[in-house]
Design an enzyme around this catalytic site. Structure first.
Site, short mmCIF file in Angstrom:
data_model
loop_
_atom_site.label_atom_id
_atom_site.label_comp_id
_atom_site.label_asym_id
_atom_site.label_seq_id
_atom_site.Cartn_x
_atom_site.Cartn_y
_atom_site.Cartn_z
N TRP A 104 0.84 -1.22 0.00
CA TRP A 104 0.00 0.00 0.00
C TRP A 104 0.86 1.25 0.00
CZ3 TRP A 104 -4.40 -0.55 -2.04
CH2 TRP A 104 -5.06 -1.77 -1.94
N ASP A 174 -1.64 6.63 6.44
CA ASP A 174 -2.72 5.81 5.88
C ASP A 174 -3.06 4.73 6.91
OD1 ASP A 174 -4.33 3.99 4.64
OD2 ASP A 174 -2.93 3.50 3.02
N LYS A 198 -12.49 -1.92 6.99
CA LYS A 198 -11.84 -2.87 7.90
C LYS A 198 -12.38 -2.64 9.32
CE LYS A 198 -8.42 -2.21 4.52
NZ LYS A 198 -8.50 -3.40 3.79
N1 PMP Z 1 -4.29 1.43 2.21
C1 PMP Z 1 -4.34 0.29 2.92
C2 PMP Z 1 -3.39 0.11 4.06
C3 PMP Z 1 -5.27 -0.69 2.57
O1 PMP Z 1 -5.31 -1.84 3.26
C4 PMP Z 1 -6.15 -0.47 1.49
C5 PMP Z 1 -7.21 -1.48 1.09
N2 PMP Z 1 -7.03 -2.76 1.41
C6 PMP Z 1 -6.05 0.72 0.78
C7 PMP Z 1 -5.12 1.66 1.18
C8 PMP Z 1 -6.96 1.01 -0.38
O2 PMP Z 1 -8.20 1.31 0.12
P1 PMP Z 1 -9.48 1.57 -0.78
O3 PMP Z 1 -9.76 0.30 -1.48
O4 PMP Z 1 -10.50 1.96 0.23
O5 PMP Z 1 -9.16 2.66 -1.72
#
Ligand code: PMP
Length: 362
Positions: A104, A174, A198
């Site tokens: 991520w 994040d 989550k």
């Molecule tokens: N950052 C992290 C740490 C994540 O776990 C995720 C999704 N699993 C995201 C960003 C992306 O999130 P979204 O799908 O809500 O855009």
């Protein structure tokens, strides 16, 4: 279906059962209106008071958010913020520092690089185990617009158990996969953001907590929906927000308060993670590849000593009511995501299964 199913999905993840039952009970008649909350205007008094204002007040209470921070509920999940953050925070010719601890982080870095110069100041290391280098080895830029990091890497199962120190450079986090999992000091951060799916609710919405001195005129090409100034002025109502997801978030926040808030949920999360890692560490059949100092309390990746058994493990665990244990395709193996809503009984059921699978196949 009579069997209890525990959902170990990394997200969209399981929601507290009480929340789902309340949503079910209110589905056709929300607060005596004779309407579903899905059908009412976001600008109605009920929605503003019972969902928008209440969720903000509850989040402020749960996280002790100081008054000089704004709270936004925005569509587009965390990924929207990967773009919004550089567009709102990076002045012309300014660089931004990023820490890369997994998949991520890499996505955030890739997106920010489209808007300005990004400097990757540190990256997780993989020797025998994956680890986060200590901050004295990072090459921070004192003029950076901000430093971005990912306190919990959902795919890799790597979590910071300390907060980077950045002096006057705003820290941007994040927290998609560990927000609300334990108490934290919001004033350490310039921006905290995360997708809801989550620890907060269903997908389609995210939370952004932003210190007021960071709200400034964004890059001219910034889409209106990514403009923090506009969203703050409009209290996240510039356009129609994902109202049903927001409503569920408000129920999850109320549930979390009932559990005793973040101190209590942190204890619950620590117990679950200790049980699981403790078992993985004490036998040769399973292993976890993350250094003890940065193991995630939310996402526990593990491998079987013999990967030929992965398929059987997944088939039999699913049949035993343990859903979604397959690891991410980039990492392989298994991953148990044990967010706030996962009861200890779910972890116990997983451990029972893992023990008996190891006995039969070891
Ligand atoms: N950052 C992290 C740490 C994540 O776990 C995720 C999704 N699993 C995201 C960003 C992306 O999130 P979204 O799908 O809500 O855009």
């Amino acid at each position: 279906m009579t069997q209890t199913v525990y959902n170990f999905s990394p997200g969209p993840a399981m929601l507290p059962r009480e929340v789902m039952e309340q949503a079910q009970a209110e589905m056709l008649d929300w607060r005596g209106t004779g309407l579903s909350v899905m059908e009412v205007s976001h600008r109605s008094k009920d929605f503003i008071e019972e969902v928008a204002n209440r969720s903000e007040a509850d989040l402020r209470e749960l996280m002790s958010i100081p008054d000089n921070y704004h709270v936004l509920f925005l569509a587009g999940g965390a990924t929207a913020q990967f773009s919004a953050i550089p567009m709102n925070l990076m002045a012309e010719n300014q660089t931004a520092d990023y820490v890369d601890t997994g998949q991520w982080s890499k996505k955030a870095i890739k997106e920010a690089s489209r808007y300005g110069e990004v400097s990757v100041v540190a990256a997780s290391q993989k020797d025998e185990l994956v680890s986060i280098p200590s901050q004295d080895s990072w090459s921070l830029n004192s003029n950076a617009a901000y430093l971005h990091y990912t306190p919990n890497e959902t795919i890799d199962g790597v979590e910071f158990h300390w907060v980077p120190q950045t002096g006057d450079v705003p820290l941007v986090a994040d927290m998609s996969s560990n927000i609300l999992s334990r108490p934290m000091d919001v004033s350490d951060y310039g921006i905290i953001y995360g997708g809801a799916q989550k620890n907060m609710g269903p997908a389609g919405i995210g939370v952004v907590i932003i210190r007021d001195d960071l709200v400034k005129t964004p890059m001219p090409t910034t889409p209106i929906l990514y403009n923090y100034q506009v969203e703050i002025e409009n209290k996240s109502f510039y356009n129609t927000p994902p109202t049903y997801s927001w409503y569920l978030i408000s129920l999850v926040f109320a549930w979390l308060k009932k559990q005793g808030g973040l101190e209590a949920i942190a204890e619950h999360n620590k117990n679950k993670a200790q049980k699981l890692y403790g078992f993985i560490d004490e036998n040769d059949f399973y292993s976890n590849g993350v250094d003890l100092s940065c193991r995630s309390l939310m996402n526990v990746p593990f491998s079987l000593a013999n990967p030929d058994l992965d398929k059987l493990f997944l088939e039999q665990s699913a049949a035993a009511g343990l859903a979604n244990l397959k690891g991410h395709r980039l990492v392989g193996g298994m991953r148990a995501s044990i967010y706030n809503a996962m009861p200890e009984a779910g972890v116990d059921a997983l451990l029972d299964f893992m023990k008996s699978f190891a006995q039969k196949n070891g």
